[in-house]
Motif scaffolding. Structure first.
Motif, PDB file in Angstrom:
ATOM      1  N   LEU A 101     -62.765  34.235   1.546  1.00  9.68           N
ATOM      2  CA  LEU A 101     -63.606  33.475   2.054  1.00  9.68           C
ATOM      3  C   LEU A 101     -63.987  32.370   1.111  1.00  9.68           C
ATOM      4  CD1 LEU A 101     -65.857  33.359   4.305  1.00  9.68           C
ATOM      5  CD2 LEU A 101     -67.311  35.185   2.874  1.00  9.68           C
TER       6      LEU A 101
ATOM      7  N   CYS B  57     -62.825  26.067   7.771  1.00 11.98           N
ATOM      8  CA  CYS B  57     -63.962  27.108   7.581  1.00 11.98           C
ATOM      9  C   CYS B  57     -65.035  27.137   8.805  1.00 11.98           C
ATOM     10  CB  CYS B  57     -64.572  27.044   6.110  1.00 11.98           C
ATOM     11  SG  CYS B  57     -65.592  28.214   5.588  1.00 11.98           S
TER      12      CYS B  57
ATOM     13  N   LEU C 282     -65.700  30.501  10.903  1.00 14.72           N
ATOM     14  CA  LEU C 282     -67.154  30.941  10.908  1.00 14.72           C
ATOM     15  C   LEU C 282     -68.007  30.451  11.864  1.00 14.72           C
ATOM     16  CD1 LEU C 282     -67.848  30.588   7.049  1.00 14.72           C
ATOM     17  CD2 LEU C 282     -66.786  32.399   8.173  1.00 14.72           C
TER      18      LEU C 282
ATOM     19  N   ASN D 250     -70.781  29.948   0.267  1.00 15.60           N
ATOM     20  CA  ASN D 250     -69.105  30.895   0.513  1.00 15.60           C
ATOM     21  C   ASN D 250     -68.341  30.516  -0.895  1.00 15.60           C
ATOM     22  OD1 ASN D 250     -70.139  32.291   2.424  1.00 15.60           O
ATOM     23  ND2 ASN D 250     -68.870  31.404   3.999  1.00 15.60           N
TER      24      ASN D 250
ATOM     25  N   LEU E 204     -69.130  41.266   4.789  1.00 12.42           N
ATOM     26  CA  LEU E 204     -68.100  40.878   3.731  1.00 12.42           C
ATOM     27  C   LEU E 204     -68.185  41.989   2.643  1.00 12.42           C
ATOM     28  CD1 LEU E 204     -66.953  38.735   1.893  1.00 12.42           C
ATOM     29  CD2 LEU E 204     -69.199  38.021   1.330  1.00 12.42           C
TER      30      LEU E 204
ATOM     31  N   TYR F 123     -74.301  34.650   1.426  1.00 15.23           N
ATOM     32  CA  TYR F 123     -73.049  34.070   2.169  1.00 15.23           C
ATOM     33  C   TYR F 123     -73.111  33.860   3.475  1.00 15.23           C
ATOM     34  CZ  TYR F 123     -72.846  39.030   3.537  1.00 15.23           C
ATOM     35  OH  TYR F 123     -73.233  40.101   4.189  1.00 15.23           O
TER      36      TYR F 123
ATOM     37  N   LEU G 101     -71.041  34.961   6.815  1.00 19.61           N
ATOM     38  CA  LEU G 101     -69.778  35.723   7.248  1.00 19.61           C
ATOM     39  C   LEU G 101     -70.134  36.673   8.229  1.00 19.61           C
ATOM     40  CD1 LEU G 101     -66.719  35.985   7.426  1.00 19.61           C
ATOM     41  CD2 LEU G 101     -66.926  38.118   5.864  1.00 19.61           C
TER      42      LEU G 101
ATOM     43  N   SER H 274     -66.601  36.920  12.946  1.00 18.82           N
ATOM     44  CA  SER H 274     -65.852  35.969  12.377  1.00 18.82           C
ATOM     45  C   SER H 274     -64.208  36.239  12.308  1.00 18.82           C
ATOM     46  CB  SER H 274     -66.230  35.294  10.967  1.00 18.82           C
ATOM     47  OG  SER H 274     -67.358  34.921  10.910  1.00 18.82           O
TER      48      SER H 274
ATOM     49  N   LEU I  98     -61.213  35.813  10.094  1.00 21.51           N
ATOM     50  CA  LEU I  98     -60.401  34.720   8.879  1.00 21.51           C
ATOM     51  C   LEU I  98     -58.994  34.305   9.296  1.00 21.51           C
ATOM     52  CD1 LEU I  98     -61.900  36.813   5.859  1.00 21.51           C
ATOM     53  CD2 LEU I  98     -62.627  34.505   7.183  1.00 21.51           C
TER      54      LEU I  98
END
Length: 168
Positions: free
Chosen positions: A41, A51, A55, A68, A114, A127, A129, A133, A135
């Motif tokens: 992240l 990003c 997200l 983040n 997370l 944060y 996330l 989401s 990645l």
């Protein structure tokens, strides 16, 4: 009894706790995946377009990406005070005193995209996330968390009744 609360996309800003120490969070078995996700992240935060896409954020939400990027140095709050939203507002843990506050800290846990599973007093930074989401180059978060979380939850359920309020 442990009440497992759902995560919230909204988090309270700031905090007065020390920076994130993953090795001091509960459920040590989750630390390796926590480390991977935090590093990924933070790395993703350096590429704003990627990003935003991963997200589901707009340029107006770049402050979330900055949060983040600062995950390892930002101040922390206990998880039960970090998360906000309708459920957390109604729970109003901050209004509890004495034995009621102690019971809440001992019995409340939060599911997190997370961090996997957090106990109420686990200190975490703000944060962004969400569980949906994805990645870049990685399987979905639920796919990554499932094999790691299931044994932790099984161990907890051997010791406590778990009331799971997470969706799905």
């Amino acid at each position: 009894m442990i009440v497992l609360l759902p995560p919230s996309e909204t988090k309270r800003a700031g905090g007065d706790g020390p920076p994130l120490r993953l090795d001091q969070l509960s459920s040590a078995a989750l630390t390796p995946l926590r480390e991977e996700l935090v590093d990924q992240l933070i790395g993703l935060s350096a590429d704003l377009p990627a990003c935003r896409k991963a997200l589901g954020l707009s340029a107006k939400q770049d402050g979330e990406i900055e949060r983040n990027a600062d995950l390892r140095s930002a101040p922390t709050l206990p998880a039960i005070h970090r998360y906000t939203g309708v459920l957390y507002d109604a729970l109003d843990v901050g209004s509890l005193r004495g034995a009621a506050a102690e019971r809440a800290r001992a019995r409340l846990a939060v599911g997190s995209a997370l961090f996997g599973l957090l106990r109420a007093d686990d200190p975490v930074p703000a944060y962004r996330l969400s569980a949906t989401s994805k990645l870049p180059g990685q399987p979905g978060l639920s796919t990554r968390w499932r094999p790691v979380l299931e044994p932790v939850l099984a161990d907890l359920s051997d010791q406590h009744l778990i009331v799971d309020l997470r969706s799905g």
